[in-house]
Design an enzyme around this catalytic site. Structure first.
Site, PDB file in Angstrom:
ATOM      1  N   LYS A 205       0.858  -1.191   0.000  1.00  0.00           N
ATOM      2  CA  LYS A 205       0.000   0.000   0.000  1.00  0.00           C
ATOM      3  C   LYS A 205       0.887   1.232   0.000  1.00  0.00           C
ATOM      4  O   LYS A 205       1.735   1.397   0.880  1.00  0.00           O
ATOM      5  CB  LYS A 205      -0.893  -0.017   1.234  1.00  0.00           C
ATOM      6  CG  LYS A 205      -1.760   1.229   1.347  1.00  0.00           C
ATOM      7  CD  LYS A 205      -2.808   1.090   2.421  1.00  0.00           C
ATOM      8  CE  LYS A 205      -3.611   2.361   2.548  1.00  0.00           C
ATOM      9  NZ  LYS A 205      -4.651   2.244   3.582  1.00  0.00           N
ATOM     10  N   LYS A 260      -2.248  -1.461  -3.832  1.00  0.00           N
ATOM     11  CA  LYS A 260      -3.099  -0.272  -3.754  1.00  0.00           C
ATOM     12  C   LYS A 260      -2.266   0.978  -3.810  1.00  0.00           C
ATOM     13  O   LYS A 260      -1.256   1.022  -3.095  1.00  0.00           O
ATOM     14  CB  LYS A 260      -3.864  -0.341  -2.431  1.00  0.00           C
ATOM     15  CG  LYS A 260      -4.779   0.807  -2.143  1.00  0.00           C
ATOM     16  CD  LYS A 260      -5.362   0.643  -0.783  1.00  0.00           C
ATOM     17  CE  LYS A 260      -6.160   1.889  -0.479  1.00  0.00           C
ATOM     18  NZ  LYS A 260      -6.509   1.979   0.904  1.00  0.00           N
TER      19      LYS A 260
HETATM   20  C1  PBG Z   1      -7.468   3.367   5.646  1.00  0.00           C
HETATM   21  C2  PBG Z   1      -7.764   3.188   4.211  1.00  0.00           C
HETATM   22  C3  PBG Z   1      -7.588   4.117   3.173  1.00  0.00           C
HETATM   23  C4  PBG Z   1      -8.125   3.537   2.032  1.00  0.00           C
HETATM   24  C5  PBG Z   1      -8.596   2.275   2.379  1.00  0.00           C
HETATM   25  N1  PBG Z   1      -8.341   2.067   3.727  1.00  0.00           N
HETATM   26  C6  PBG Z   1      -7.065   5.498   3.199  1.00  0.00           C
HETATM   27  C7  PBG Z   1      -5.714   5.784   3.683  1.00  0.00           C
HETATM   28  O1  PBG Z   1      -4.870   4.898   3.856  1.00  0.00           O
HETATM   29  O2  PBG Z   1      -5.481   6.959   3.941  1.00  0.00           O
HETATM   30  C8  PBG Z   1      -8.198   4.220   0.689  1.00  0.00           C
HETATM   31  C9  PBG Z   1      -9.240   3.741  -0.241  1.00  0.00           C
HETATM   32  C10 PBG Z   1      -9.573   4.654  -1.359  1.00  0.00           C
HETATM   33  O3  PBG Z   1      -8.939   5.709  -1.571  1.00  0.00           O
HETATM   34  O4  PBG Z   1     -10.522   4.324  -2.089  1.00  0.00           O
HETATM   35  N2  PBG Z   1      -6.334   2.826   6.179  1.00  0.00           N
END
Ligand code: PBG
Length: 337
Positions: A205, A260
């Site tokens: 991520k 992601k």
């Molecule tokens: C939280 C989380 C996030 C997303 C999914 N879980 C945001 C972040 O890490 O700030 C993002 C999903 C999206 O942008 O559609 N940990």
């Protein structure tokens, strides 16, 4: 592996356009296929007045109260979408520096999970494990003197995962990027009799600006302010590091791994799939949805076509499933509805 190019019998013996000339032959030689079985639908749940409201930066995406979440699950079942991912918009009054509300068995997500599970629908429920919807500073872990402390955060994340499993989550999905959390959560689940609860690790991520609309949707943007998550989410500059993250998460017990964001990171999806051959998910995140929808609503792109093309690209890159806010729209199209 020997490269098949250039063909020993090139033009004019070989004319690649012959296969492309008819719809039937294009379909016969298609290497990849998108089906409803590939889709995971992320939904936003809320307790407050924002229920039924569209997320401003995500046209077509509404926040739902618990009843609305149940309706979404029913729609997913009707369309054949295999799973939902639930994200809560937490009442700001319930946020604190350690995200205590994440551990409340009666919190919004837990209530939504119980309500959906009571319907006994053939739909899997995936719940994020991370503290950011619950912390007053908007970070995914515990903040001490400017530092997101790893091990103390992991302790809380294990407890959060247990609360979610207890509520009935089929899959817990740690999205926090702390070190060692997959192993700790796996042990915690197993010790409490939740051997069958799966872990989908947000393994690679990235610290991405494409999460902006999501943070608006769950209300964490204002908590995070000018802060960023670069001390725990990955640098967009790195690829090998993603493979190390995935290797650790699989070794620690992840059932599936996720990359992601999605479209700007399809090279990572491909490398992860090739290297490990494990169930690999990709998340077409909020900012990707916003870009495509925004351009479509302006008449700059054909919304339906770019949606389907982008989703097929995930399959081509090696993704087994795609988390996408387009899930219901794409499913309807795939089913001819
Ligand atoms: C939280 C989380 C996030 C997303 C999914 N879980 C945001 C972040 O890490 O700030 C993002 C999903 C999206 O942008 O559609 N940990």
């Amino acid at each position: 592996m020997a490269t098949p190019f250039p063909s020993p019998q090139g033009f004019p013996t070989t004319r690649l356009r012959r296969l492309r000339a008819q719809d039937w032959s294009r379909r016969l030689v298609a290497e990849h296929l998108l089906t409803v079985d590939d889709l995971i639908w992320p939904i936003f749940v809320t307790d407050g007045e924002t229920a039924g409201q569209e997320v401003a930066s995500m046209p077509g995406v509404v926040r739902r109260d618990v009843d609305g979440a149940v309706k979404a699950a029913e729609e997913a079942a009707k369309l054949g979408i295999p799973a939902l991912a639930l994200f809560p918009q937490t009442d700001p009054d319930l946020k604190d520096p350690i995200g205590s509300y994440a551990l409340d068995a009666q919190n919004l997500v837990c209530r939504a999970v119980r309500a959906i599970k009571a319907e006994k629908l053939p739909v899997g429920l995936i719940c994020d494990v991370a503290l950011d919807p619950y912390t007053s500073h908007g970070h995914d872990g515990v903040l001490r003197e400017g530092v997101i402390v790893n091990d103390e955060s992991v302790t809380l994340l294990v407890r959060q995962a247990l609360v979610l499993a207890e509520a009935g989550a089929d899959v817990v999905a740690p999205s926090d990027m702390m070190d060692g959390r997959i192993g700790a959560i796996r042990r915690g689940l197993d010790d409490s009799g939740f051997q069958d609860v799966m872990i989908c690790a947000y393994a690679a991520k990235y610290a991405s600006a494409f999460y902006g609309p999501f943070r608006d949707a769950v209300g964490s943007a204002s908590n995070l302010g000018q802060g960023d998550k670069r001390t725990y989410q990955m640098s967009p500059a790195n690829t090998n590091e993603a493979l190390r993250e995935v290797a650790f998460d699989l070794a620690e017990g992840a059932d599936m791994v996720m990359v992601k964001p999605g479209m700007p990171y399809l090279d990572i999806v491909r490398r992860v799939k090739d290297e490990f051959g494990a169930p690999t998910f990709a998340y077409q995140v909020s900012g990707e949805y916003a870009m495509l929808k925004g351009a479509a609503l302006n008449g700059w792109l054909d919304g339906t076509k770019v949606m389907m093309e982008s989703l097929l690209a995930f399959k081509r890159a090696g993704a087994d499933a795609i988390l996408t806010y387009f899930a219901p729209e794409a499913a309807k199209l795939l089913k001819g509805l």
